[in-house]
Enzyme design. Sequence first.
Site, PDB file in Angstrom:
ATOM      1  N   HIS A  99       1.187  -5.384  -1.666  1.00  0.00           N
ATOM      2  CA  HIS A  99       0.838  -3.971  -1.682  1.00  0.00           C
ATOM      3  C   HIS A  99      -0.633  -3.738  -1.307  1.00  0.00           C
ATOM      4  O   HIS A  99      -0.958  -2.799  -0.569  1.00  0.00           O
ATOM      5  CB  HIS A  99       1.152  -3.402  -3.067  1.00  0.00           C
ATOM      6  CG  HIS A  99       0.604  -2.034  -3.303  1.00  0.00           C
ATOM      7  ND1 HIS A  99      -0.482  -1.795  -4.105  1.00  0.00           N
ATOM      8  CD2 HIS A  99       0.985  -0.825  -2.809  1.00  0.00           C
ATOM      9  CE1 HIS A  99      -0.747  -0.496  -4.106  1.00  0.00           C
ATOM     10  NE2 HIS A  99       0.120   0.112  -3.343  1.00  0.00           N
TER      11      HIS A  99
ATOM     12  N   GLU B 176      -0.949  -3.933   2.305  1.00  0.00           N
ATOM     13  CA  GLU B 176      -0.447  -2.700   2.935  1.00  0.00           C
ATOM     14  C   GLU B 176      -1.572  -1.657   3.030  1.00  0.00           C
ATOM     15  O   GLU B 176      -1.765  -1.024   4.073  1.00  0.00           O
ATOM     16  CB  GLU B 176       0.734  -2.170   2.121  1.00  0.00           C
ATOM     17  CG  GLU B 176       1.276  -0.837   2.598  1.00  0.00           C
ATOM     18  CD  GLU B 176       1.437   0.137   1.465  1.00  0.00           C
ATOM     19  OE1 GLU B 176       0.781   1.193   1.507  1.00  0.00           O
ATOM     20  OE2 GLU B 176       2.220  -0.146   0.528  1.00  0.00           O
ATOM     21  N   HIS B 177      -2.342  -1.492   1.945  1.00  0.00           N
ATOM     22  CA  HIS B 177      -3.494  -0.570   1.999  1.00  0.00           C
ATOM     23  C   HIS B 177      -4.487  -1.001   3.084  1.00  0.00           C
ATOM     24  O   HIS B 177      -5.054  -0.172   3.781  1.00  0.00           O
ATOM     25  CB  HIS B 177      -4.219  -0.556   0.654  1.00  0.00           C
ATOM     26  CG  HIS B 177      -3.614   0.356  -0.362  1.00  0.00           C
ATOM     27  ND1 HIS B 177      -4.323   1.349  -0.985  1.00  0.00           N
ATOM     28  CD2 HIS B 177      -2.363   0.425  -0.861  1.00  0.00           C
ATOM     29  CE1 HIS B 177      -3.544   1.996  -1.832  1.00  0.00           C
ATOM     30  NE2 HIS B 177      -2.338   1.449  -1.786  1.00  0.00           N
TER      31      HIS B 177
ATOM     32  N   GLU C 201      -4.774   3.500  -8.440  1.00  0.00           N
ATOM     33  CA  GLU C 201      -3.356   3.794  -8.225  1.00  0.00           C
ATOM     34  C   GLU C 201      -2.536   3.254  -9.407  1.00  0.00           C
ATOM     35  O   GLU C 201      -1.631   3.901  -9.907  1.00  0.00           O
ATOM     36  CB  GLU C 201      -2.873   3.168  -6.907  1.00  0.00           C
ATOM     37  CG  GLU C 201      -1.424   3.486  -6.598  1.00  0.00           C
ATOM     38  CD  GLU C 201      -0.942   2.882  -5.285  1.00  0.00           C
ATOM     39  OE1 GLU C 201      -1.762   2.302  -4.546  1.00  0.00           O
ATOM     40  OE2 GLU C 201       0.269   3.004  -5.012  1.00  0.00           O
TER      41      GLU C 201
END
Lengths: 447, 443
Positions: free
Chosen positions: A71, A74-75, A151
């Site tokens: 993840h 992905e950022h 997040e």
Amino acid sequence: MLATRIVVAALLLLAFFLPARALDIDVTNFKLENGMEVVVIPDRRAPVVTHMVWYRVGSADEVSGKSGLAHFLEHLLFKGTKKHPPGEFNRIIDVNGGEDNAFTSRDYTAYFQRIASDRLELVMELEADRMQNLVLTDENVIPELDVVREERRERTENDPSSLLQEQVEAAMYTAHPYGRPVIGWMSEVAQLTKEDALAFYRAHYTPANAILIVAGDVDADQVKRLAGKHYGALKNSFEPMPRKRTPEPAPIAARRVEMKDPRVSSVSIQRSYLAPTSSTAEGLEAEALDVLAQIVGGGSQSRLYKRLVVENSLAAYTGAWYGGDGLDYGTFGVYAAPVPGADVAKVEAEIDTVLAEVVAKGVTQDELDRARTKLLADSVYALDSQSSLARMFGAALTTGSTVADVLGWERDVEALKPEDLAAAARKVIDSRRSVTGILRPETQTSN
Amino acid sequence: MHQIIRCTTFFIALLLTAFAAHAMAVKEIKTPGGITAWVVEDHTIPLIAMEFSFAGGAALDPPGKEGATHFITGMMDEGAADLDGPTFQAKRDELAVKLSFDAGLDNFEGSLQTLSRNRDAAFELLRKALTAPRFEELAFRRVQNQFLVSAANNAQDPEKIASRRWMEQAFGQHPYARGSEGNEATIAKLVPDDLRAMHKRLFVKQGLTISVVGDIDSATLGALLDKTFGALPEKAEGGPVSEASVAMGPQLTHIARDIPQSIIVFGSAGIKRNDPEFIPAFVAMHILGGGGLGSRLTEEVREKRGLTYGVGIGLVPLDHAGLLMGSLGTRNEKAGEAMGVIREVLTRMAQEGPTQEELDTAKTFLTGSYALRFDSNAKIAGQLLGVQQDNLGIDYFTRRNGLIEAVTLDQVKAAAKRLLAADALIVSVVGKPEGLKSTGTGG
């Protein structure tokens, strides 16, 4: 905002699993020479296209101790390349009136743009570029790690039901990596580095490990030509290996996770059972579980609702789900929100009674027919959204299913008999495969 | 682009929108019974989507009966006319009709989606629900339990707490301050007659707005709309909600909660949709804190400093007041720093406005992405409803991008200056924030 979506089998994300995969559409599926798979789903109603690149990599492909890496990467894919410096990707999409985003699950990472169909080639050029040419600097990476930690605070730590969900999944998987959260444990996320991200990128991002999905105002020939030009020109930097995760040992014990939190105002109860997925199921098991979830907990005609909400007035809400979109394992589950003041043990006992009845006696032909009608109709409604269609195929192809499986779903659901549902229920609804999660209020002593 | 077609029973204004090679034809139909609707006919897939709304929403709930209008949304499938609740629900499921309802501050909205083959039966079911809901005692209690549980949960949800408190600060004694869903205390006291009273007040033809998209022709639709909505009363007694004034900042409210991330809602008075400067203001707020990674707030607060996962600001035009609202979540120890950065960004935008390049990029994004709102029947129906509710005219779909294109740098600067007052923000914070004070650029 780059609202990365984490796909987890959370209580409140059940809608994601409602299957709508039976389709009367003209899908084209082919492979480029470098092994990149392509799916084209025409929908000519509006001059808009949804362009997605899915990678067969997710949090379950991380090594132990580096949770959250898929993840985090992905950022970082939004941080630029040699050709397109930081910020330019987004600026180009903006200037062309497009929207873009990305999301990560346990089994896949996907990037997408929605844009006017005459800009398809532009987004292909950008997406192909960042498949192999990512440039990361400390200046970009360090603030982004803080963003990811925010997040996690926002989605998980500020929300007791998300925290419980993590614990339920950790309890469900003894050995398999599905037990760790997609966003990662905070202690591990905090330690992730630029080097971790780059190593993961080099190990997983290559055309043969990617799937291109284009839905909308396009035809297959046009996509074939453009994809060949931009993605077909990429050379594989490695040969993707089969995705073999540590399998679960045979489940032998019912597990129970209870959490008290002063931020919780009313009790909720859920029960998950380890289940096969669309790609690991035998015969029509997965389709049977889809329909079974509808009969047990789908709406006000379901068994749980009738018994716990209408007849006994014990629960305010009930529901059930089948999450069959996983490469290795899925879950079948039920939940209830007791009415204020209800005896929680009694609510749980009633859930057990409903499930025991299904296991002992199966379902009626009438129940099957009604649930089937609803699910088959959902597959017609799904035709209205090009981006949901694109997601449906992307999720299937990254979790061991094929285009033919997706297109054959309707036929398989039509073929189901009550015995199929009874057999699936007997196999899956077994306490040894289960985790029960209970979230309770804790009386605050101070604030 | 304008052509008028006369039919025997319908008056149809046909407009073609300027979406590249594709044309989306929005027609206004007036049924024999006098009901108006906006329609897009498209037979590609065998579905029909309808959206409709009744003017007046939760803001009309009488004092002490907060949540009554919202409660109706939960009762619409609990029995109507000759069908008791279970029979109604079984019928709906058998037809695979999707019915949903929502109560906002200004409108009660509904949507129906049906497969073409079940069209007539689906509209008939909706007719019963709209014109003859039963509001039976047993079903009422069941739904009351559901709303009590969600109200209790909402009372612990940091984002809901922050925005509710913000509305209370902004609106004081005006009904907008109460939100739309009521609270545990008011929901517990409601009785079925409260719902009957609100039903009578809201479900009338005056203020009814309808849009329909999909696999149906105008003549068939006209007859169906007359059957479905025709029996509703023409109008109700009672006036509209009064105009609201938004409180002046600076104001800061802190609601202590033991959470790692503070949730902050900030804002001030904004402008209404009918304000002549709405479009320049909309463009200005897009540049400041709209969607996408490129906004100034996202750049300064998230990208450069890693202070948040998401920050944004936007206009919230209600019928009787305009708002400007923003929000973010940030770790408690950085709350003061984050608000300081936000104040600086707002101040600079108010003083200098955006650059020509920012304006140009915003225009190409906003005009280019408009078509993305029209790529499914359901989305088109929603757009058609919104444009009607805002009284923008049936040609708005063709005019809208031109309005954005025409915005000048001076207009955007003026709008930013008019709207943004960083030292006079209303702020509500939930969490354990550090370093916050209500005014000043230092946070």
